[in-house]
Motif scaffolding. Sequence first.
Motif, mmCIF file in Angstrom:
data_model
loop_
_atom_site.group_PDB
_atom_site.id
_atom_site.type_symbol
_atom_site.label_atom_id
_atom_site.label_comp_id
_atom_site.label_asym_id
_atom_site.label_seq_id
_atom_site.Cartn_x
_atom_site.Cartn_y
_atom_site.Cartn_z
ATOM 1 N N LYS A 12 0.848 -1.190 0.000
ATOM 2 C CA LYS A 12 0.000 0.000 0.000
ATOM 3 C C LYS A 12 0.885 1.242 0.000
ATOM 4 O O LYS A 12 1.888 1.297 0.710
ATOM 5 C CB LYS A 12 -0.925 0.006 1.214
ATOM 6 C CG LYS A 12 -1.978 -1.097 1.126
ATOM 7 C CD LYS A 12 -3.116 -0.869 2.056
ATOM 8 C CE LYS A 12 -3.950 0.286 1.550
ATOM 9 N NZ LYS A 12 -5.141 0.532 2.361
ATOM 10 N N GLY A 15 -2.523 6.200 2.718
ATOM 11 C CA GLY A 15 -3.378 5.922 3.863
ATOM 12 C C GLY A 15 -2.583 5.509 5.089
ATOM 13 O O GLY A 15 -1.352 5.462 5.076
ATOM 14 N N ARG A 16 -3.294 5.196 6.150
ATOM 15 C CA ARG A 16 -2.631 4.860 7.406
ATOM 16 C C ARG A 16 -1.905 3.523 7.340
ATOM 17 O O ARG A 16 -1.067 3.235 8.192
ATOM 18 C CB ARG A 16 -3.624 4.877 8.562
ATOM 19 C CG ARG A 16 -4.688 3.803 8.483
ATOM 20 C CD ARG A 16 -5.594 3.825 9.677
ATOM 21 N NE ARG A 16 -6.289 5.097 9.706
ATOM 22 C CZ ARG A 16 -7.064 5.497 10.700
ATOM 23 N NH1 ARG A 16 -7.237 4.738 11.728
ATOM 24 N NH2 ARG A 16 -7.666 6.651 10.653
ATOM 25 N N GLU A 17 -2.225 2.687 6.351
ATOM 26 C CA GLU A 17 -1.560 1.391 6.199
ATOM 27 C C GLU A 17 -0.456 1.432 5.147
ATOM 28 O O GLU A 17 0.007 0.399 4.688
ATOM 29 C CB GLU A 17 -2.603 0.330 5.846
ATOM 30 C CG GLU A 17 -3.652 0.148 6.940
ATOM 31 C CD GLU A 17 -4.863 -0.618 6.496
ATOM 32 O OE1 GLU A 17 -5.151 -0.644 5.284
ATOM 33 O OE2 GLU A 17 -5.555 -1.195 7.356
ATOM 34 N N ALA A 18 -0.010 2.624 4.776
ATOM 35 C CA ALA A 18 1.036 2.777 3.756
ATOM 36 C C ALA A 18 2.297 2.027 4.171
ATOM 37 O O ALA A 18 2.707 2.061 5.327
ATOM 38 C CB ALA A 18 1.349 4.247 3.528
ATOM 39 N N GLU A 20 2.595 -1.253 4.096
ATOM 40 C CA GLU A 20 2.246 -2.607 4.528
ATOM 41 C C GLU A 20 1.945 -3.499 3.333
ATOM 42 O O GLU A 20 1.387 -3.053 2.336
ATOM 43 C CB GLU A 20 1.015 -2.574 5.447
ATOM 44 C CG GLU A 20 1.194 -1.748 6.695
ATOM 45 C CD GLU A 20 2.166 -2.347 7.694
ATOM 46 O OE1 GLU A 20 2.428 -3.566 7.626
ATOM 47 O OE2 GLU A 20 2.668 -1.591 8.543
ATOM 48 N N SER A 39 -1.366 -6.780 8.557
ATOM 49 C CA SER A 39 -1.767 -5.610 9.345
ATOM 50 C C SER A 39 -2.633 -4.663 8.516
ATOM 51 O O SER A 39 -2.747 -3.489 8.821
ATOM 52 C CB SER A 39 -0.537 -4.889 9.875
ATOM 53 O OG SER A 39 0.298 -4.530 8.806
ATOM 54 N N CYS A 45 -9.871 -1.008 -1.892
ATOM 55 C CA CYS A 45 -8.715 -0.133 -2.053
ATOM 56 C C CYS A 45 -8.615 0.310 -3.507
ATOM 57 O O CYS A 45 -8.841 -0.486 -4.424
ATOM 58 C CB CYS A 45 -7.453 -0.876 -1.628
ATOM 59 S SG CYS A 45 -5.958 0.111 -1.739
ATOM 60 N N HIS A 49 -3.474 3.290 -5.317
ATOM 61 C CA HIS A 49 -2.809 3.325 -4.021
ATOM 62 C C HIS A 49 -2.059 2.037 -3.710
ATOM 63 O O HIS A 49 -1.678 1.814 -2.564
ATOM 64 C CB HIS A 49 -3.819 3.612 -2.914
ATOM 65 C CG HIS A 49 -4.510 4.926 -3.067
ATOM 66 N ND1 HIS A 49 -5.700 5.209 -2.454
ATOM 67 C CD2 HIS A 49 -4.177 6.038 -3.780
ATOM 68 C CE1 HIS A 49 -6.070 6.443 -2.776
ATOM 69 N NE2 HIS A 49 -5.160 6.960 -3.585
#
Length: 73
Positions: A12, A15-18, A20, A39, A45, A49
Motif C-alpha cells: 500500500k 493511507g494509514r496502512e502505507a 504494509e 496488518s 482499495c 494506491h
Amino acid sequence: MVSIEKGRVCVKTAGREAGEKCAIVEIIDENFVEVIGESVKNRRCNIAHLEPTADTIEVSNDAEAIKDALKAL
C-alpha cells in the motif's frame, strides 16, 4: 509490468496502512480491488494506491491462511 490480478501481493502506498504488504482477494472494477493483509484490514482499495510486487499467493476464503502466506514471504 506486473499486472493487477487475484492473489497478487502488493504494498500500500497511501493511507494509514502505507508501506504494509497486502494481497488482492477480489477485483471489484477497473479502479478498485478488495485487499487483506497481516496488518491491513479487509477492505476496498483504489488500485492507484497499490504498488504490485512480483509475488503471488494462493487466495482462498480463509483470511488467516492468506495472512500466514503473506507472513512467509
